[in-house]
Design a protein around this motif. Structure first.
Motif, PDB file in Angstrom:
ATOM      1  N   HIS A  70       0.966  -0.939   0.254  1.00  0.00           N
ATOM      2  CA  HIS A  70      -0.181  -0.214   0.102  1.00  0.00           C
ATOM      3  C   HIS A  70       1.238   1.239   0.100  1.00  0.00           C
ATOM      4  CE1 HIS A  70      -3.127  -2.180   0.483  1.00  0.00           C
ATOM      5  NE2 HIS A  70      -2.873  -3.214   1.632  1.00  0.00           N
ATOM      6  N   THR A  72       3.307   3.882  -2.227  1.00  0.00           N
ATOM      7  CA  THR A  72       4.131   4.681  -3.829  1.00  0.00           C
ATOM      8  C   THR A  72       5.372   4.197  -4.069  1.00  0.00           C
ATOM      9  OG1 THR A  72       4.471   6.657  -2.976  1.00  0.00           O
ATOM     10  CG2 THR A  72       2.066   6.203  -3.836  1.00  0.00           C
ATOM     11  N   ASP A  74       7.574   6.508  -4.403  1.00  0.00           N
ATOM     12  CA  ASP A  74       8.254   7.591  -3.162  1.00  0.00           C
ATOM     13  C   ASP A  74       8.465   7.171  -2.029  1.00  0.00           C
ATOM     14  OD1 ASP A  74       9.319   8.978  -5.551  1.00  0.00           O
ATOM     15  OD2 ASP A  74       7.332  10.422  -5.926  1.00  0.00           O
ATOM     16  N   GLN A  75       7.513   6.700  -1.350  1.00  0.00           N
ATOM     17  CA  GLN A  75       7.316   6.020   0.026  1.00  0.00           C
ATOM     18  C   GLN A  75       8.243   4.727  -0.338  1.00  0.00           C
ATOM     19  OE1 GLN A  75       3.195   5.047   0.278  1.00  0.00           O
ATOM     20  NE2 GLN A  75       3.169   7.219   1.378  1.00  0.00           N
TER      21      GLN A  75
END
Length: 97
Positions: A70, A72, A74-75
């Motif tokens: 869950h 992205t 970038d995360q």
């Protein structure tokens, strides 16, 4: 990952981050599995079996585990950098095109 010698080498090479995902998500990411003989058949079922077999090995070598289902990209990147002890301001800049 199945070879103890390979796991030893992986551990010696630096920080190891396991990007853990649910089998269904992994099955989606491999597409049709072309060129991957282990993935012939029901990919979700195969991924679940492979994960069950290999999870202990991944856990053995991982310095950090990041559940990515869950997140992205970038995360995920930020968490990998954190696990490696790199602050975003210290990370190398992405190459420009």
């Amino acid at each position: 990952m199945l070879s103890a010698d390979n796991r030893k080498l992986i551990r010696e090479c630096g920080t190891v981050v396991w990007l853990r995902a649910e089998p269904q998500r992994l099955a989606e990411r491999v597409g049709d599995g072309a060129g991957r003989p282990l993935l012939e058949g029901d990919k979700s079922e195969i991924m679940a079996r492979l994960l069950t077999e290999r999870a202990p090995y991944y856990a053995e070598v991982a310095d950090a585990v990041i559940d990515v289902d869950h997140l992205t990209p970038d995360q995920v990147a930020d968490r990998v950098l954190g696990a490696a002890g790199v602050r975003p301001s210290e990370a190398p800049a992405a190459p420009s095109n």
